[in-house]
Design a protein around this motif. Structure first.
Motif, PDB file in Angstrom:
ATOM      1  N   SER A 146      49.174  36.293  28.510  1.00 49.47           N
ATOM      2  CA  SER A 146      50.419  37.701  28.695  1.00 49.47           C
ATOM      3  C   SER A 146      50.843  38.245  27.756  1.00 49.47           C
ATOM      4  O   SER A 146      51.857  36.833  27.074  1.00 49.47           O
ATOM      5  CB  SER A 146      50.860  36.662  29.958  1.00 49.47           C
ATOM      6  OG  SER A 146      51.648  37.784  30.330  1.00 49.47           O
ATOM      7  N   SER A 148      53.850  39.003  28.927  1.00 52.13           N
ATOM      8  CA  SER A 148      55.025  39.346  29.785  1.00 52.13           C
ATOM      9  C   SER A 148      56.540  37.884  29.390  1.00 52.13           C
ATOM     10  O   SER A 148      57.212  38.873  28.957  1.00 52.13           O
ATOM     11  CB  SER A 148      55.164  38.569  30.951  1.00 52.13           C
ATOM     12  OG  SER A 148      54.086  39.829  31.876  1.00 52.13           O
ATOM     13  N   SER A 191      50.213  36.410  38.113  1.00 53.31           N
ATOM     14  CA  SER A 191      49.479  37.580  37.546  1.00 53.31           C
ATOM     15  C   SER A 191      48.030  37.210  38.228  1.00 53.31           C
ATOM     16  O   SER A 191      47.892  36.749  38.998  1.00 53.31           O
ATOM     17  CB  SER A 191      49.097  36.980  36.511  1.00 53.31           C
ATOM     18  OG  SER A 191      48.144  37.370  35.331  1.00 53.31           O
ATOM     19  N   ASP A 233      52.890  47.217  40.625  1.00 49.35           N
ATOM     20  CA  ASP A 233      51.686  47.268  39.936  1.00 49.35           C
ATOM     21  C   ASP A 233      51.309  49.219  40.543  1.00 49.35           C
ATOM     22  O   ASP A 233      50.984  49.560  39.096  1.00 49.35           O
ATOM     23  CB  ASP A 233      50.319  46.613  40.426  1.00 49.35           C
ATOM     24  CG  ASP A 233      50.073  45.754  39.653  1.00 49.35           C
ATOM     25  OD1 ASP A 233      51.273  45.529  38.082  1.00 49.35           O
ATOM     26  OD2 ASP A 233      50.369  44.477  40.100  1.00 49.35           O
TER      27      ASP A 233
END
Ligand SMILES: O=C1C[C@@](O)(C(=O)O)C[C@@H](O)[C@@H]1O
Length: 408
Positions: A146, A148, A191, A233
């Motif tokens: 990721s 993030s 996630s 999302d």
């Protein structure tokens, strides 16, 4: 232990020299009681600094290590080795540890799970982390890939917020969430594959996320400590697809009356199918496990198909294909959820995967002259909205977007 104290008292150390008494456990992380006894014995040796290093078999082992730091009377280094122990290394300054270790370069670690000095400095900016720093992170099974942590830590820097964002490699969401609850961490990105179970674990879920049935953002409300679930999302993905189709015109979505074929039936699939339906599109759900496709189709008012039916489908012109599975994600970039031969029927292909930015699915769609939208665009949008929820205030969205484009 006796030997250590004998050695220390026999030492003729210069006044500024310090002695570290060190213990390694290469097998597991003992209970906090056992570690507590060990630390007391180590302190009684006359050591200046205590060092306890264990092996994390699960991320919850790290809590024992934090407890050692909280209870120890002497300057203490306490870490858990291994992938599951990474956060013990990153959160050292938050819990008052004496130091943490970084390797000179990737591949040159002196112990398993050690980040590089560059990562500690440039991504996590550890030198400025202290006890007051708020902790955030991504919970998932593939968090190593990721982006993030890179993005959210950079965002904190950009707006001058005292936050640290780390990867939580979790194999059982409920166990993790229960065990970490007392640590009062502030916010989580959720996630794969936990977007649905996370919703069940929240104290409250915002109505939009509840209707979708999945959360990708969980924030601890400052006023009462309750965990609230959100979904960023849906708008991120559907907005990116709409823009790929030319944008909303006179309040009418370009998805109106279109067929949106969604591959997968997990949290991201729920968000896209729900958003598509809301825009007046017809969602068609294709999944390896047909029963899950059916469940999602029923929930959103769409239709379920098998993967075999998906490969034979000849959708009407203007249809959209959205992959929501991790197929094609690094390091399996050669994989694709859909044979190239059947892609040609679609007008636009979207992939939720953003590492790589252009997946095999999108490359093949582009080769056929189709319009493509990368998961990177969804990633940007969901991250900015998520960040605003994390810090509980409006954020400079355009500025953050530019930051993201620069760092990735
Ligand atoms: O789906 C994604 C991507 C993500 O899981 C990541 O890999 O960084 C972060 C989540 O917030 C988001 O919903």
């Amino acid at each position: 232990m006796q030997k250590a104290s004998e050695l220390i008292s026999a030492l003729q150390k210069p006044s500024r020299a310090k002695v570290i008494v060190s213990h390694h456990n290469f097998d597991c992380t003992p209970s906090s009681e056992e570690l507590g006894c060990l630390v007391s014995k180590m302190q009684s040796t006359g050591a200046d600094i205590i060092k306890v290093v264990t092996t994390a078999r699960s991320i919850t082992d790290v809590i024992h290590v934090f407890q050692v730091l909280g209870r120890s009377q002497a300057p203490t280094i306490a870490l858990a080795m291994g992938q599951q122990g990474l956060i013990s290394r990153l959160l050292t300054p938050k819990f008052g540890g004496f130091l943490t270790f970084g390797s000179m370069a990737s591949g040159r670690e002196s112990a398993p799970g050690q980040p590089t000095i560059e990562e500690l400095q440039d991504i996590y900016r550890l030198p400025r982390v202290g006890r007051e720093t708020e902790v955030f992170g991504i919970i998932g099974q593939l968090v190593g890939y990721s982006k993030s942590p890179l993005i959210h830590n950079r965002f904190f820097q950009e707006i001058g917020y005292d936050g640290l964002y780390v990867p939580f490699l979790v194999h059982n969401f409920k166990v993790f969430f229960g065990a970490f609850h007392p640590l009062n961490f502030t916010g989580f990105s959720i996630s794969i594959p936990y977007k649905e179970v996370a919703l069940e674990c929240c104290d409250e879920v915002e109505s939009f996320a509840k209707a979708i049935g999945a959360v990708n953002t969980v924030v601890r409300r400052r006023s009462d400590g309750k965990f609230i679930g959100y979904n960023t999302d849906c708008e991120a993905a559907v907005g990116a697809i709409e823009d790929g189709l030319g944008g909303v015109n006179d309040g009418v979505s370009p998805l109106f009356n279109k067929l949106v074929v969604v591959i997968g039936a997990g949290g991201a699939a729920k968000a896209i199918a729900f958003g598509a339906k809301q825009r007046g599109a017809h969602p068609l759900i294709a999944n390896r496990h047909y029963d899950r496709a059916q469940k999602l189709a029923e929930a959103v008012g769409g239709t379920a198909i098998t993967l075999d039916q998906l490969y034979e489908l000849q959708p009407s012109p203007g249809s959209v294909l959205a992959n929501t599975t991790p197929i094609g994600m690094f390091p399996n970039e050669n994989e694709t959820p859909m044979p190239k031969s059947v892609l040609k029927h679609y007008s636009l292909v979207f992939d939720v995967v953003y590492t790589p930015k252009v997946t095999r699915l999108l490359t093949e769609a582009e080769e056929l002259g189709l319009c493509v939208v990368s998961g990177f665009e969804m990633f940007i949008r969901q991250a900015i909205e998520q960040f605003s929820l994390f810090v509980a205030k409006p954020v400079p969205k355009q500025q953050l977007r530019e930051v993201m484009l620069n760092v990735m």
